[in-house]
Design an enzyme around this catalytic site. Structure first.
Site, short mmCIF file in Angstrom:
data_model
loop_
_atom_site.label_atom_id
_atom_site.label_comp_id
_atom_site.label_asym_id
_atom_site.label_seq_id
_atom_site.Cartn_x
_atom_site.Cartn_y
_atom_site.Cartn_z
N ARG A 1 0.73 -1.38 0.12
CA ARG A 1 -0.11 -0.21 0.06
C ARG A 1 0.73 1.18 0.10
NH1 ARG A 1 -2.27 -2.99 -1.73
NH2 ARG A 1 -4.11 -4.26 -0.82
N SER B 1 -10.04 0.43 3.92
CA SER B 1 -9.23 0.00 5.16
C SER B 1 -8.60 1.46 5.76
CB SER B 1 -8.15 -1.04 4.60
OG SER B 1 -8.76 -1.84 3.93
N GLU C 1 -3.45 2.69 7.06
CA GLU C 1 -3.36 2.91 5.64
C GLU C 1 -3.88 4.13 5.04
OE1 GLU C 1 -4.58 -0.67 3.61
OE2 GLU C 1 -5.65 0.65 1.87
C1 LIG Z 1 -15.37 1.26 0.05
C2 LIG Z 1 -13.91 1.21 -0.34
C3 LIG Z 1 -13.19 0.07 -0.65
C4 LIG Z 1 -11.91 0.12 -0.84
N1 LIG Z 1 -11.18 -1.09 -1.24
C5 LIG Z 1 -9.83 -1.22 -1.34
C6 LIG Z 1 -8.92 -2.24 -1.64
O1 LIG Z 1 -9.77 -3.36 -1.89
N2 LIG Z 1 -7.84 -2.24 -1.91
C7 LIG Z 1 -7.10 -0.86 -1.82
O2 LIG Z 1 -6.00 -1.02 -1.94
N3 LIG Z 1 -7.72 0.05 -1.44
C8 LIG Z 1 -9.00 0.18 -1.40
N4 LIG Z 1 -9.66 1.11 -1.12
C9 LIG Z 1 -8.89 2.65 -0.81
C10 LIG Z 1 -8.65 3.41 -2.08
O3 LIG Z 1 -9.67 2.99 -3.09
C11 LIG Z 1 -7.45 3.35 -2.76
O4 LIG Z 1 -6.26 3.57 -1.85
C12 LIG Z 1 -7.11 4.15 -4.00
O5 LIG Z 1 -6.16 3.87 -4.66
C13 LIG Z 1 -7.64 5.65 -3.97
O6 LIG Z 1 -7.41 6.28 -4.89
P1 LIG Z 1 -7.75 7.98 -4.79
O7 LIG Z 1 -7.69 8.51 -6.27
O8 LIG Z 1 -9.18 7.94 -4.36
O9 LIG Z 1 -6.74 8.45 -4.13
P2 LIG Z 1 -6.69 9.48 -2.97
O10 LIG Z 1 -7.51 9.09 -1.62
O11 LIG Z 1 -7.32 10.78 -3.33
O12 LIG Z 1 -5.18 9.62 -2.33
C14 LIG Z 1 -4.46 8.59 -1.65
C15 LIG Z 1 -2.98 9.01 -1.58
O13 LIG Z 1 -2.67 9.07 -3.13
C16 LIG Z 1 -1.87 10.25 -3.32
N5 LIG Z 1 -2.18 10.67 -4.69
C17 LIG Z 1 -3.24 10.46 -5.48
N6 LIG Z 1 -3.22 10.77 -6.62
C18 LIG Z 1 -1.79 11.00 -6.81
C19 LIG Z 1 -0.84 11.43 -7.89
N7 LIG Z 1 -1.44 11.62 -9.11
N8 LIG Z 1 0.54 11.88 -7.85
C20 LIG Z 1 0.84 11.65 -6.47
N9 LIG Z 1 0.36 11.11 -5.49
C21 LIG Z 1 -1.28 10.86 -5.65
C22 LIG Z 1 -2.49 11.30 -2.48
O14 LIG Z 1 -1.94 12.49 -2.34
C23 LIG Z 1 -2.84 10.51 -1.31
O15 LIG Z 1 -1.74 10.25 -0.36
C24 LIG Z 1 -11.08 1.23 -0.71
C25 LIG Z 1 -11.76 2.50 -0.13
C26 LIG Z 1 -13.26 2.47 -0.26
C27 LIG Z 1 -13.78 3.81 0.02
#
Ligand SMILES: Cc1cc2nc3c(=O)[nH]c(=O)nc-3n(C[C@H](O)[C@H](O)[C@H](O)COP(=O)(O)OP(=O)(O)OC[C@H]3O[C@@H](n4cnc5c(N)ncnc54)[C@H](O)[C@@H]3O)c2cc1C
Length: 313
Positions: A177, A227, A297
């Site tokens: 992660r 998570s 996480e």
């Molecule tokens: C219902 C639910 C289920 C989920 N299930 C899973 C799962 O099964 N497995 C899993 O791994 N995760 C899961 N997640 C967590 C989430 O979906 C992941 O972490 C996903 O990758 C987040 O993407 P985001 O674009 O929303 O990132 P954000 O939440 O907006 O950002 C997360 C991090 O990434 C950084 N970031 C985002 N974009 C960039 C970029 N372009 N350059 C540099 N840094 C960046 C941000 O600054 C931050 O530190 C779940 C979340 C929810 C709500």
């Protein structure tokens, strides 16, 4: 606070794509978060580059917000410029088995593209809400597959807005992660993902199977951030929290989900402070019962928060 000169420069570059004092609760899946000084949505890579250079010149801190599915933003909000890449969202098939995807593309558009073109390998992402940038920064995944298994190379801009040449998978430090080793302030802009040629119906059936499993095991119909804790080696954070008897524990509007103990949900009106209180409560209870110290996480970001570090800081 943004001074007058920096504000004028931002308005001149971005026009209405720079918004000021924007509550981030509107942009996070937990529906929590105080105001960002600036929320900036560049229209393309060139504008992103000029924006980063402007921020560097005016010493404005930056932070990328993907789709906000794995962040807990402080009630006091975020200093500086929050970058949203939702306009950088192209998906191109550059070879039979390779997609070139921009960082702002959503999990839904990527997996729908795969269904439409009968491409397998990315089905696991259908239930991981977010953008490619968030997937990469978090090395998102499920038990059997993570982003690191499908990334061929990734490209980012450094904090001054210079585009770095594509970096091959072998040189990307993917961990559990986490994508470690990104330079401070780097913004992921695109990646090449490997896929296999398959059949539309097969790809869709696998996606439907994974989504049905999720709907049965996770609280998918209520605001959460996925998570909260990383799984410790050889165990599951959810199992440990459940064993400590904490399912359903509430603080203000926040609750440790009674469906999946590693999820904290917003039952309405929850604050970041409520969620942090539950995080500390669960951490203490699990440590007291088992000696295991859980690590978060979810990315804790913003003013007055213990920031657990994110790839883009
Ligand atoms: C219902 C639910 C289920 C989920 N299930 C899973 C799962 O099964 N497995 C899993 O791994 N995760 C899961 N997640 C967590 C989430 O979906 C992941 O972490 C996903 O990758 C987040 O993407 P985001 O674009 O929303 O990132 P954000 O939440 O907006 O950002 C997360 C991090 O990434 C950084 N970031 C985002 N974009 C960039 C970029 N372009 N350059 C540099 N840094 C960046 C941000 O600054 C931050 O530190 C779940 C979340 C929810 C709500």
């Amino acid at each position: 606070m943004i001074d007058g000169k920096a504000r004028a420069a931002l308005e001149s570059l971005l026009a209405d794509r720079a918004e000021f004092d924007v509550p981030l609760a509107r942009h996070t899946s937990l529906r929590i978060g105080g105001p960002a000084d600036v929320l900036a949505t560049p229209s393309d890579r060139d504008e992103l580059s000029r924006l980063l250079s402007l921020c560097a010149k005016h010493r404005l801190p930056t932070r990328v917000l993907g789709a906000g599915f794995n962040v807990l933003v402080s009630d006091d909000g975020l200093e500086g410029v929050v970058l949203r890449l939702k306009k950088l969202r192209s998906i191109e098939r550059i070879a039979d088995d390779v997609l070139s995807v921009e960082a702002g593309a959503s999990h839904a558009t990527i997996t729908n593209f795969c269904i439409k073109h009968g491409l397998s390998g990315l089905e696991f992402g259908a239930g991981i809400p977010g953008t490619l940038g968030g997937w990469l920064a978090m090395n998102a995944g499920i038990g059997v597959r993570e982003l690191k298994d499908v990334v061929r190379r990734a490209t980012w801009m450094d904090a001054s807005g210079a585009l770095v040449a594509p970096v091959e998978r072998e040189r990307l430090d993917f961990r559990y992660r986490e994508l470690a080793g990104l330079p401070r302030g780097a913004v992921l802009v695109a990646a090449e993902l490997e896929v296999d040629v398959s059949e539309r119906t097969t790809v869709k059936a696998e996606i439907d199977r994974l989504l049905a499993h999720r709907a049965a095991t996770q609280p998918t119909d209520i605001p959460s951030c996925g998570s909260v804790f990383r799984n410790p080696a050889g165990d599951y954070a959810g199992r440990l929290i459940e064993a400590a008897g904490l399912k359903g524990t509430r603080e203000g509007g926040a609750e440790i989900s009674s469906v999946h103990a590693n999820f904290i949900v917003n039952r309405g009106g929850a604050t970041a402070r409520d969620v942090l209180t539950l995080i500390e409560h669960a951490r203490r209870a699990v440590a007291d019962a088992t000696g295991v110290t859980l690590e978060t996480e979810v990315q804790l970001i913003g003013r007055e928060t213990v920031d657990n570090g994110g790839a883009s800081r």
